[in-house]
Design a protein around this motif. Structure first.
Motif, PDB file in Angstrom:
ATOM      1  N   ARG A 136       0.837  -1.193   0.000  1.00 58.93           N
ATOM      2  CA  ARG A 136       0.000   0.000   0.000  1.00 58.93           C
ATOM      3  C   ARG A 136       0.876   1.249   0.000  1.00 58.93           C
ATOM      4  O   ARG A 136       2.030   1.207   0.404  1.00 58.93           O
ATOM      5  CB  ARG A 136      -0.855  -0.018   1.274  1.00 58.93           C
ATOM      6  N   LEU A 137       0.299   2.342  -0.444  1.00 52.65           N
ATOM      7  CA  LEU A 137       0.951   3.658  -0.425  1.00 52.65           C
ATOM      8  C   LEU A 137       2.308   3.642  -1.129  1.00 52.65           C
ATOM      9  O   LEU A 137       3.280   4.239  -0.662  1.00 52.65           O
ATOM     10  CB  LEU A 137       1.111   4.151   1.030  1.00 52.65           C
ATOM     11  N   GLY A 138       2.367   2.879  -2.224  1.00 51.61           N
ATOM     12  CA  GLY A 138       3.571   2.868  -3.058  1.00 51.61           C
ATOM     13  C   GLY A 138       4.744   2.117  -2.469  1.00 51.61           C
ATOM     14  O   GLY A 138       5.862   2.216  -2.972  1.00 51.61           O
ATOM     15  N   ARG A 139       4.501   1.361  -1.396  1.00 55.27           N
ATOM     16  CA  ARG A 139       5.629   0.644  -0.780  1.00 55.27           C
ATOM     17  C   ARG A 139       5.903  -0.654  -1.522  1.00 55.27           C
ATOM     18  O   ARG A 139       5.129  -1.085  -2.358  1.00 55.27           O
ATOM     19  CB  ARG A 139       5.306   0.340   0.675  1.00 55.27           C
ATOM     20  N   ARG A 140       7.001  -1.302  -1.174  1.00 56.25           N
ATOM     21  CA  ARG A 140       7.356  -2.589  -1.780  1.00 56.25           C
ATOM     22  C   ARG A 140       6.936  -3.716  -0.847  1.00 56.25           C
ATOM     23  O   ARG A 140       6.852  -3.537   0.350  1.00 56.25           O
ATOM     24  CB  ARG A 140       8.882  -2.677  -1.979  1.00 56.25           C
ATOM     25  N   TRP A 141       6.685  -4.876  -1.440  1.00 55.88           N
ATOM     26  CA  TRP A 141       6.444  -6.068  -0.622  1.00 55.88           C
ATOM     27  C   TRP A 141       7.477  -7.095  -1.028  1.00 55.88           C
ATOM     28  O   TRP A 141       7.522  -7.511  -2.177  1.00 55.88           O
ATOM     29  CB  TRP A 141       5.035  -6.610  -0.842  1.00 55.88           C
ATOM     30  N   THR A 142       8.327  -7.474  -0.100  1.00 56.01           N
ATOM     31  CA  THR A 142       9.361  -8.452  -0.454  1.00 56.01           C
ATOM     32  C   THR A 142       9.139  -9.746   0.312  1.00 56.01           C
ATOM     33  O   THR A 142       8.643  -9.738   1.445  1.00 56.01           O
ATOM     34  CB  THR A 142      10.770  -7.934  -0.120  1.00 56.01           C
ATOM     35  N   SER A 143       9.497 -10.842  -0.341  1.00 55.00           N
ATOM     36  CA  SER A 143       9.338 -12.148   0.291  1.00 55.00           C
ATOM     37  C   SER A 143      10.308 -13.115  -0.381  1.00 55.00           C
ATOM     38  O   SER A 143      10.360 -13.166  -1.612  1.00 55.00           O
ATOM     39  CB  SER A 143       7.898 -12.614   0.085  1.00 55.00           C
ATOM     40  N   PRO A 144      11.092 -13.882   0.397  1.00 62.16           N
ATOM     41  CA  PRO A 144      11.999 -14.835  -0.253  1.00 62.16           C
ATOM     42  C   PRO A 144      11.214 -15.901  -1.006  1.00 62.16           C
ATOM     43  O   PRO A 144      10.124 -16.298  -0.572  1.00 62.16           O
ATOM     44  CB  PRO A 144      12.771 -15.447   0.920  1.00 62.16           C
ATOM     45  N   ALA A 145      11.775 -16.344  -2.129  1.00 64.76           N
ATOM     46  CA  ALA A 145      11.059 -17.295  -2.986  1.00 64.76           C
ATOM     47  C   ALA A 145      10.648 -18.538  -2.215  1.00 64.76           C
ATOM     48  O   ALA A 145      11.430 -19.092  -1.444  1.00 64.76           O
ATOM     49  CB  ALA A 145      11.963 -17.702  -4.143  1.00 64.76           C
ATOM     50  N   GLY A 146       9.404 -18.943  -2.428  1.00 65.62           N
ATOM     51  CA  GLY A 146       8.924 -20.208  -1.872  1.00 65.62           C
ATOM     52  C   GLY A 146       8.685 -20.203  -0.373  1.00 65.62           C
ATOM     53  O   GLY A 146       8.435 -21.254   0.214  1.00 65.62           O
ATOM     54  N   LYS A 147       8.751 -19.049   0.265  1.00 68.16           N
ATOM     55  CA  LYS A 147       8.612 -19.029   1.722  1.00 68.16           C
ATOM     56  C   LYS A 147       7.280 -18.414   2.187  1.00 68.16           C
ATOM     57  O   LYS A 147       6.817 -18.693   3.286  1.00 68.16           O
ATOM     58  CB  LYS A 147       9.763 -18.232   2.363  1.00 68.16           C
ATOM     59  N   GLY A 148       6.749 -17.534   1.345  1.00 67.10           N
ATOM     60  CA  GLY A 148       5.507 -16.888   1.758  1.00 67.10           C
ATOM     61  C   GLY A 148       4.362 -17.267   0.846  1.00 67.10           C
ATOM     62  O   GLY A 148       4.478 -18.182   0.029  1.00 67.10           O
ATOM     63  N   LEU A 149       3.262 -16.567   1.000  1.00 67.97           N
ATOM     64  CA  LEU A 149       2.171 -16.696   0.032  1.00 67.97           C
ATOM     65  C   LEU A 149       2.000 -15.348  -0.634  1.00 67.97           C
ATOM     66  O   LEU A 149       1.935 -14.302   0.040  1.00 67.97           O
ATOM     67  CB  LEU A 149       0.867 -17.095   0.733  1.00 67.97           C
ATOM     68  N   LEU A 150       1.940 -15.367  -1.948  1.00 64.47           N
ATOM     69  CA  LEU A 150       1.807 -14.154  -2.738  1.00 64.47           C
ATOM     70  C   LEU A 150       0.726 -14.448  -3.770  1.00 64.47           C
ATOM     71  O   LEU A 150       0.947 -15.258  -4.666  1.00 64.47           O
ATOM     72  CB  LEU A 150       3.122 -13.838  -3.466  1.00 64.47           C
ATOM     73  N   GLU A 233      15.881 -14.153   6.973  1.00 60.12           N
ATOM     74  CA  GLU A 233      15.466 -13.869   5.590  1.00 60.12           C
ATOM     75  C   GLU A 233      14.642 -12.584   5.479  1.00 60.12           C
ATOM     76  O   GLU A 233      14.311 -12.151   4.378  1.00 60.12           O
ATOM     77  CB  GLU A 233      14.629 -15.038   5.047  1.00 60.12           C
ATOM     78  N   LEU A 234      14.290 -12.009   6.623  1.00 57.06           N
ATOM     79  CA  LEU A 234      13.551 -10.744   6.578  1.00 57.06           C
ATOM     80  C   LEU A 234      14.519  -9.627   6.222  1.00 57.06           C
ATOM     81  O   LEU A 234      15.678  -9.662   6.657  1.00 57.06           O
ATOM     82  CB  LEU A 234      12.934 -10.435   7.948  1.00 57.06           C
ATOM     83  N   PRO A 235      14.066  -8.642   5.450  1.00 56.25           N
ATOM     84  CA  PRO A 235      14.948  -7.491   5.218  1.00 56.25           C
ATOM     85  C   PRO A 235      15.349  -6.885   6.571  1.00 56.25           C
ATOM     86  O   PRO A 235      14.523  -6.830   7.489  1.00 56.25           O
ATOM     87  CB  PRO A 235      14.055  -6.520   4.428  1.00 56.25           C
ATOM     88  N   VAL A 236      16.606  -6.474   6.667  1.00 55.03           N
ATOM     89  CA  VAL A 236      17.123  -5.981   7.958  1.00 55.03           C
ATOM     90  C   VAL A 236      16.196  -4.917   8.551  1.00 55.03           C
ATOM     91  O   VAL A 236      15.896  -4.933   9.751  1.00 55.03           O
ATOM     92  CB  VAL A 236      18.557  -5.428   7.777  1.00 55.03           C
ATOM     93  N   ALA A 237      15.692  -4.036   7.690  1.00 54.75           N
ATOM     94  CA  ALA A 237      14.864  -2.931   8.181  1.00 54.75           C
ATOM     95  C   ALA A 237      13.556  -3.416   8.806  1.00 54.75           C
ATOM     96  O   ALA A 237      12.906  -2.677   9.536  1.00 54.75           O
ATOM     97  CB  ALA A 237      14.557  -1.976   7.029  1.00 54.75           C
ATOM     98  N   LEU A 238      13.163  -4.665   8.512  1.00 58.46           N
ATOM     99  CA  LEU A 238      11.872  -5.158   9.029  1.00 58.46           C
ATOM    100  C   LEU A 238      12.028  -6.147  10.179  1.00 58.46           C
ATOM    101  O   LEU A 238      11.037  -6.660  10.698  1.00 58.46           O
ATOM    102  CB  LEU A 238      11.081  -5.832   7.889  1.00 58.46           C
ATOM    103  N   ARG A 239      13.259  -6.414  10.578  1.00 55.37           N
ATOM    104  CA  ARG A 239      13.458  -7.500  11.552  1.00 55.37           C
ATOM    105  C   ARG A 239      12.852  -7.221  12.926  1.00 55.37           C
ATOM    106  O   ARG A 239      12.582  -8.129  13.670  1.00 55.37           O
ATOM    107  CB  ARG A 239      14.951  -7.826  11.682  1.00 55.37           C
ATOM    108  N   ARG A 240      12.628  -5.955  13.235  1.00 53.46           N
ATOM    109  CA  ARG A 240      12.019  -5.637  14.538  1.00 53.46           C
ATOM    110  C   ARG A 240      10.509  -5.503  14.447  1.00 53.46           C
ATOM    111  O   ARG A 240       9.817  -5.386  15.445  1.00 53.46           O
ATOM    112  CB  ARG A 240      12.596  -4.333  15.083  1.00 53.46           C
ATOM    113  N   THR A 241       9.976  -5.494  13.219  1.00 53.01           N
ATOM    114  CA  THR A 241       8.546  -5.209  13.097  1.00 53.01           C
ATOM    115  C   THR A 241       7.750  -6.281  12.354  1.00 53.01           C
ATOM    116  O   THR A 241       6.531  -6.216  12.310  1.00 53.01           O
ATOM    117  CB  THR A 241       8.331  -3.874  12.342  1.00 53.01           C
ATOM    118  N   ALA A 242       8.447  -7.251  11.742  1.00 55.74           N
ATOM    119  CA  ALA A 242       7.728  -8.266  10.951  1.00 55.74           C
ATOM    120  C   ALA A 242       7.892  -9.638  11.588  1.00 55.74           C
ATOM    121  O   ALA A 242       8.799  -9.870  12.396  1.00 55.74           O
ATOM    122  CB  ALA A 242       8.265  -8.280   9.526  1.00 55.74           C
TER     123      ALA A 242
END
Ligand code: BTN
Length: 339
Positions: A136-150, A233-242
């Protein structure tokens, strides 16, 4: 006679014949293969072999590289079982047409293109990885291959445009209920589209819509969920919030089963909303309201508005209690907890 389920498997254009061959060589060998040997067999430079290896790793292939020995395939990404998903969703609105991508730019972009070309309600686009996943709001959604649902679904609800946004609430509630079947934890919804476990985001929804004022033509509901993603595997910036379902429950979760459960739950809530309105979804949302009574800040064009979250109204707008008993409603905006 029942119409058959259509599952189209689409190999990414990046997954060139050459990369397939790199994989084939490594699979056949079961041991180290030198970059030089591969470059001879494939007729490409060693640098090109290295580039292919790098991109395969990005897609979830675990390949060890040791100098002077070459590369060895350790593990392949675990793929979704579309056979399982279709068996579970048979006879539902989402059970007739699946497009499964190994890699795609964004399932929302693809679903929108399909919807514009007339794809029927219930079409599902699912991918193992995205190169430009959108939030949302122009942000990116990242997920390592085969690990999430997209995935993204196409809907054609008989609604005026002014009510379409309520489908985000429907999707969030449906997702929360389905997720709770797979982890011993409660899922809260941060208005309007974030799925939270504890104080960490586990998933999100991106709704896009097209139509005339009185009538929606199509809605694309895209969902991203961290399922078996590891902390590292979480982006470093998200490790405290995801977080991910695996991080919460301590064990890997069957992604195919979660996808089936999400689609079944979405169908149930979508049907209720189409027949009788949004009351069920709004009530369920209110029971899971992550922000309720917290001091929040809503970003507006005029600057941040700070107040106490006071729930949502029947149109799905966020209510914020301001000083002097004033309540303001927001139909969109970025909300953060005020520290
Ligand atoms: C958000 O939290 O801002 C929404 C995230 C939505 C991500 C999903 S992943 C599948 C679908 N395709 C996209 O490009 N975005 C949505």
């Amino acid at each position: 006679m029942e119409s058959p389920v259509s599952v189209t498997y689409i190999e990414s254009t990046n997954m060139s014949q050459r990369k397939q061959t790199v994989i084939d060589i490594l699979r056949d060998s079961r041991d180290f293969v030198s970059g030089e040997a591969m470059s001879d067999v494939l007729g490409i430079s060693r640098n090109a072999v290295h580039k292919h290896i790098k991109s395969l790793r990005k897609r979830g292939y675990s390949i060890t590289g040791v100098s002077r020995r070459g590369y060895r395939l350790e593990d392949e990404p675990c793929r979704l079982s579309m056979a399982h998903v279709t068996a579970r969703t048979e006879k539902t609105v989402f059970g007739h047409s699946f497009r499964y991508h190994d890699e795609i730019e964004s399932t929302n972009i693809e679903a929108k293109a399909l919807a514009t070309r007339g794809a029927p309600e219930g079409t599902v686009v699912v991918a193992e990885s995205q190169t430009a996943g959108r939030g949302r709001l122009g942000r990116r959604w990242t997920s390592p291959a085969g690990k999430g649902l997209l995935f993204s679904v196409v809907l054609r609800p008989p609604l005026p445009m002014s009510e379409a946004h309520l489908l985000t609430i429907v999707a969030a509630v449906a997702a929360a209920e389905a997720i709770e079947k797979h982890v011993p934890a409660q899922v809260a919804i941060k208005w309007p589209n974030d799925l939270f476990i504890g104080d960490r985001k586990v998933g999100g929804i991106l709704m896009e819509v097209s139509g005339e004022q009185d009538e929606v033509d199509w809605v694309v509901l895209g969902m991203g969920l961290n399922v078996n993603t590891e902390y590292s595997e979480l982006p470093v910036a998200l490790r405290r919030t995801a977080t991910s379902l695996k991080m919460v429950g301590g064990e890997a979760v069957d992604r195919s089963e979660v996808l089936a459960a999400l689609l079944l739950s979405l169908e149930s809530h979508y049907k209720t909303a189409s027949r009788g309105g949004f009351e069920r979804a709004l009530t369920a949302f209110r029971e899971r309201d992550y922000l309720l009574s917290r001091t929040i800040s809503v970003e507006t064009r005029q600057g941040p508005v700070v107040g106490a979250a006071a729930g949502i109204d029947d149109r799905g707008a966020l209510l914020v209690q301001l000083p002097e008993r004033r309540v303001r409603s927001f139909h969109s905006g970025d909300v953060t907890l005020h520290s």
